[in-house]
Design a protein around this motif. Structure first.
Motif, PDB file in Angstrom:
ATOM      1  N   TYR A 336      -5.102   1.338   4.651  1.00  0.00           N
ATOM      2  CA  TYR A 336      -3.855   1.395   3.539  1.00  0.00           C
ATOM      3  C   TYR A 336      -4.848   1.965   2.392  1.00  0.00           C
ATOM      4  N   GLY A 337      -5.832   1.270   2.111  1.00  0.00           N
ATOM      5  CA  GLY A 337      -6.005   1.636   0.886  1.00  0.00           C
ATOM      6  C   GLY A 337      -6.802  -0.024   0.388  1.00  0.00           C
ATOM      7  N   ALA A 338      -7.009  -0.042  -0.769  1.00  0.00           N
ATOM      8  CA  ALA A 338      -7.511  -0.970  -1.698  1.00  0.00           C
ATOM      9  C   ALA A 338      -6.865  -2.074  -3.156  1.00  0.00           C
ATOM     10  N   SER A 339      -5.553  -0.985  -2.733  1.00  0.00           N
ATOM     11  CA  SER A 339      -4.391  -1.387  -3.762  1.00  0.00           C
ATOM     12  C   SER A 339      -3.786  -3.234  -4.103  1.00  0.00           C
ATOM     13  N   ALA A 340      -4.097  -3.612  -2.910  1.00  0.00           N
ATOM     14  CA  ALA A 340      -2.630  -4.521  -2.416  1.00  0.00           C
ATOM     15  C   ALA A 340      -2.894  -5.343  -3.357  1.00  0.00           C
ATOM     16  N   PRO A 341      -2.120  -6.553  -3.243  1.00  0.00           N
ATOM     17  CA  PRO A 341      -2.497  -7.602  -4.130  1.00  0.00           C
ATOM     18  C   PRO A 341      -3.058  -8.427  -3.700  1.00  0.00           C
ATOM     19  N   ARG A 342      -4.181  -9.424  -4.103  1.00  0.00           N
ATOM     20  CA  ARG A 342      -4.801 -10.479  -3.414  1.00  0.00           C
ATOM     21  C   ARG A 342      -3.791 -11.371  -2.286  1.00  0.00           C
ATOM     22  N   TRP A 343      -3.273 -11.734  -2.721  1.00  0.00           N
ATOM     23  CA  TRP A 343      -2.465 -12.528  -2.300  1.00  0.00           C
ATOM     24  C   TRP A 343      -1.421 -12.153  -1.011  1.00  0.00           C
ATOM     25  N   MET A 344      -1.219 -10.938  -0.836  1.00  0.00           N
ATOM     26  CA  MET A 344      -0.611  -9.867  -0.105  1.00  0.00           C
ATOM     27  C   MET A 344      -1.843  -9.789   1.280  1.00  0.00           C
ATOM     28  N   VAL A 345      -3.094  -9.791   0.623  1.00  0.00           N
ATOM     29  CA  VAL A 345      -4.357  -9.230   2.484  1.00  0.00           C
ATOM     30  C   VAL A 345      -4.562 -10.783   2.940  1.00  0.00           C
ATOM     31  N   GLU A 346      -5.406 -11.470   1.541  1.00  0.00           N
ATOM     32  CA  GLU A 346      -4.808 -12.737   2.421  1.00  0.00           C
ATOM     33  C   GLU A 346      -3.924 -13.392   3.543  1.00  0.00           C
ATOM     34  N   GLY A 347      -3.246 -12.870   2.656  1.00  0.00           N
ATOM     35  CA  GLY A 347      -2.008 -13.738   3.116  1.00  0.00           C
ATOM     36  C   GLY A 347      -1.048 -13.294   4.421  1.00  0.00           C
ATOM     37  N   ALA A 348      -1.510 -12.378   4.084  1.00  0.00           N
ATOM     38  CA  ALA A 348      -1.102 -10.796   5.781  1.00  0.00           C
ATOM     39  C   ALA A 348      -2.570 -11.452   7.183  1.00  0.00           C
ATOM     40  N   ALA A 349      -3.302 -11.827   6.648  1.00  0.00           N
ATOM     41  CA  ALA A 349      -4.973 -12.419   7.492  1.00  0.00           C
ATOM     42  C   ALA A 349      -4.655 -13.564   7.861  1.00  0.00           C
ATOM     43  N   THR A 350      -3.867 -14.207   6.745  1.00  0.00           N
ATOM     44  CA  THR A 350      -4.333 -15.961   7.275  1.00  0.00           C
ATOM     45  C   THR A 350      -2.252 -16.001   8.160  1.00  0.00           C
ATOM     46  N   TYR A 351      -1.668 -15.604   7.561  1.00  0.00           N
ATOM     47  CA  TYR A 351       0.002 -14.789   8.833  1.00  0.00           C
ATOM     48  C   TYR A 351      -0.608 -14.227  10.744  1.00  0.00           C
ATOM     49  N   LYS A 410      11.759 -12.933   7.010  1.00  0.00           N
ATOM     50  CA  LYS A 410      13.220 -12.654   6.530  1.00  0.00           C
ATOM     51  C   LYS A 410      13.256 -11.139   6.813  1.00  0.00           C
ATOM     52  N   TYR A 411      12.008  -9.954   6.735  1.00  0.00           N
ATOM     53  CA  TYR A 411      12.111  -8.992   7.291  1.00  0.00           C
ATOM     54  C   TYR A 411      12.259  -8.107   8.150  1.00  0.00           C
ATOM     55  N   GLY A 412      10.770  -8.874   8.476  1.00  0.00           N
ATOM     56  CA  GLY A 412      10.200  -8.214  10.381  1.00  0.00           C
ATOM     57  C   GLY A 412       9.097  -7.416   9.523  1.00  0.00           C
ATOM     58  N   GLY A 413       7.983  -7.227  10.582  1.00  0.00           N
ATOM     59  CA  GLY A 413       7.087  -6.398  10.732  1.00  0.00           C
ATOM     60  C   GLY A 413       6.974  -5.459  10.907  1.00  0.00           C
ATOM     61  N   THR A 414       7.996  -4.562  10.541  1.00  0.00           N
ATOM     62  CA  THR A 414       8.446  -2.739  10.316  1.00  0.00           C
ATOM     63  C   THR A 414       8.225  -2.844   8.868  1.00  0.00           C
ATOM     64  N   GLU A 415       9.474  -4.265   8.757  1.00  0.00           N
ATOM     65  CA  GLU A 415       9.570  -3.548   7.107  1.00  0.00           C
ATOM     66  C   GLU A 415       8.183  -3.661   6.249  1.00  0.00           C
ATOM     67  N   VAL A 416       7.485  -5.326   6.490  1.00  0.00           N
ATOM     68  CA  VAL A 416       6.608  -5.713   6.174  1.00  0.00           C
ATOM     69  C   VAL A 416       4.630  -5.534   5.849  1.00  0.00           C
ATOM     70  N   SER A 417       4.809  -4.630   7.133  1.00  0.00           N
ATOM     71  CA  SER A 417       3.360  -3.119   7.393  1.00  0.00           C
ATOM     72  C   SER A 417       4.027  -2.266   6.208  1.00  0.00           C
ATOM     73  N   THR A 418       5.083  -1.936   6.057  1.00  0.00           N
ATOM     74  CA  THR A 418       5.363  -0.921   5.458  1.00  0.00           C
ATOM     75  C   THR A 418       4.914  -0.697   4.066  1.00  0.00           C
ATOM     76  N   LEU A 419       5.928  -1.936   3.217  1.00  0.00           N
ATOM     77  CA  LEU A 419       5.008  -2.731   2.350  1.00  0.00           C
ATOM     78  C   LEU A 419       3.454  -2.431   1.678  1.00  0.00           C
ATOM     79  N   TYR A 420       2.876  -3.388   2.829  1.00  0.00           N
ATOM     80  CA  TYR A 420       1.688  -3.212   2.550  1.00  0.00           C
ATOM     81  C   TYR A 420       1.162  -2.099   2.770  1.00  0.00           C
ATOM     82  N   GLN A 421       1.538  -1.393   3.565  1.00  0.00           N
ATOM     83  CA  GLN A 421       0.918  -0.221   3.293  1.00  0.00           C
ATOM     84  C   GLN A 421       1.021   0.652   2.058  1.00  0.00           C
ATOM     85  N   GLU A 422       2.062   0.918   1.056  1.00  0.00           N
ATOM     86  CA  GLU A 422       2.255   1.449  -0.028  1.00  0.00           C
ATOM     87  C   GLU A 422       1.957   0.756  -1.133  1.00  0.00           C
ATOM     88  N   MET A 423       1.683  -0.511  -1.232  1.00  0.00           N
ATOM     89  CA  MET A 423       0.937  -1.202  -1.951  1.00  0.00           C
ATOM     90  C   MET A 423      -0.173  -1.285  -1.927  1.00  0.00           C
TER      91      MET A 423
END
Length: 458
Positions: A336-351, A410-423
């Motif tokens: 996806y890229g390297a620009s997502a905030p660290r809380w999102m990167v590590e939070g998603a992996a921990t989730y 709150k928003y479901g996996g599809t929306e969160v995945s799209t958010l992650y990719q754009e971030m």
């Protein structure tokens, strides 16, 4: 303080992640890891293809030295000969011709020959669907000419490869080779380490460069250990297979990639450096970038293709399937890229790490959520910042998990995945991150933190 083993005892319905990386977790608690993931040192950008920035003598001196005369050397002929030698080495590996591979090496250097024999045996185990070596830039160094003779030719080389069943696309890594001309006019390799100090850290430190290794495979999994560590390899393959299945099942849209796990005695492999005291003490594993194009070739930071997981040799026995699920989530999201905030990167992996997983006891996440809210959220002033994330890892990871757990529910996996990719692709500035967050979930990062505080207060 040392890292507490994860899932050290039998976990029942009250099992939950433990309090923090420095906590004294009980046998029935799951210790919190410090994952230093997706690591790429800054020197890779500056060092990768800057090898042509030689010392004061410059490339003209290098070319003249290659003929040992002041006249213009036949640079084209030299390039053709070295290209042929590099092609021979690649073909020899793929066709299992050890003699041809070693014939490209200085036959008088028994130490180099022995190292190259080990390298050949290692490379054969990985199963390359594609393998090639490409000359990049000359690097003149008078000390090398003094050492090897007037025909000395030092050059940066890109190793382009694709491991069958592991790399989704061909990838590249950096090497530095030194050649000289034989009396018969052919060229030979006299060193593969002379330029290492000019390469990005981790270059020429791939899993096959470290000494005799053992490679074992499982479905969508490849594990590398020391030659005599068969039991460790078998154990890690089983854990990695379970982790791959978990990420494939849990990541929105599914994940069809593979897991490459490196568990060697060496403390510095690829971009992972476990010789650093903080890493050596706390880290269990790192997911390190693999490049489709190297830094400086197309973009300044390179084009990422994948990630390989490198386990801390000090903490190998503490790595379980959940650890690898965390790291493989990083592997899945690396393109996806390297620009997502660290809380999102590590939070998603921990989730993903904490979700129900075959062969692993379920975690009491409702109790853990309550603990995170009371212990960390009440004291925080915002989501963990990139710059200080690892400095405050004992709170950064729980808060990041809490944020991503909220978004997924709150928003479901599809929306969160799209958010992650754009971030990850576009979130290079705070303004961009705010825009993307607002577009997808209606709040900025600061707004999300306030939502989490409000939910905890209910």
């Amino acid at each position: 303080m040392s890292q507490t083993p994860r899932a050290a005892g039998p976990a029942g319905p009250d099992a939950e992640p433990a309090r923090g990386r420095h906590s004294a977790a009980s046998r029935h608690q799951r210790a919190w890891p410090l994952f230093l993931s997706l690591v790429l040192v800054a020197t890779a950008v500056a060092g990768g293809l800057a090898l042509h920035q030689s010392r004061s003598n410059g490339p003209e001196s290098s070319q003249a030295a290659s003929n040992g005369a002041s006249g213009t050397p036949d640079v084209a002929a030299r390039a053709a000969e070295v290209d042929k030698l590099l092609q021979t080495r690649a073909q020899a590996v793929q066709q299992n011709h050890e003699a041809e591979f070693l014939a490209t090496v200085d036959q008088g250097n028994k130490t180099l020959l022995a190292k190259q024999r080990v390298l050949f045996e290692n490379l054969r185990q990985f199963g390359f669907a594609k393998l090639g070596y490409e000359r990049l830039r000359d690097q003149f160094d008078q000390t090398l000419v003094d050492k090897y003779g007037p025909s000395t030719y030092a050059v940066a080389v890109a190793m382009a490869y694709q491991i069958e069943g592991i790399d989704p696309v061909p990838v590249r890594t950096m090497l530095g080779y030194t050649f000289t001309k034989r009396p018969d006019g052919h060229w030979m390799l006299v060193s593969d380490t002379d330029l290492d100090h000019l390469l990005p850290r981790g270059s020429h430190q791939e899993a096959w460069d470290t000494g005799s290794v053992l490679v074992k495979r499982g479905p969508r999994v490849l594990v590398v250990v020391e030659q005599n560590q068969d039991a460790l390899a078998t154990s890690l393959v089983a854990k990695a297979v379970s982790a791959v299945k978990a990420v494939s099942k849990s990541w929105p849209g599914g994940w069809t990639g593979s897991g490459f796990v490196i568990a060697l005695d060496d403390k510095v492999v690829r971009g992972a450096d476990y010789s650093l005291p903080k890493n050596a003490e706390d880290a269990l594993a790192m997911a390190t970038w693999v490049y489709r194009t190297l830094p400086g070739e197309v973009t300044g930071t390179g084009e990422r293709a994948d990630s390989y997981v490198v386990i801390n040799p000090r903490n190998r026995t503490k790595v379980d399937a959940r650890t690898l699920a965390h790291e493989f989530t990083h592997v899945a999201t690396a393109p996806y890229g390297a620009s997502a905030p660290r809380w999102m990167v590590e939070g998603a992996a921990t989730y993903v790490e904490f979700l129900p997983m075959d062969g692993a006891p379920d975690l009491a996440l409702d109790k853990y959520q309550a603990r995170v809210r009371t212990k960390y959220l009440t004291k925080a002033k915002g989501l963990p910042a990139d710059a200080t994330f690892f400095d405050n890892a004992s709170s950064s990871y729980p808060l990041s998990w809490l944020a991503m757990d909220y978004l997924f529910h709150k928003y479901g996996g599809t929306e969160v995945s799209t958010l992650y990719q754009e971030m990850a692709a576009l979130g290079t500035t705070q303004a961009e991150r705010n825009r993307i967050m607002t577009e997808h979930v209606g709040v900025t990062e600061a707004g999300l933190f306030q939502v989490l505080r409000a939910a905890a207060a209910k």
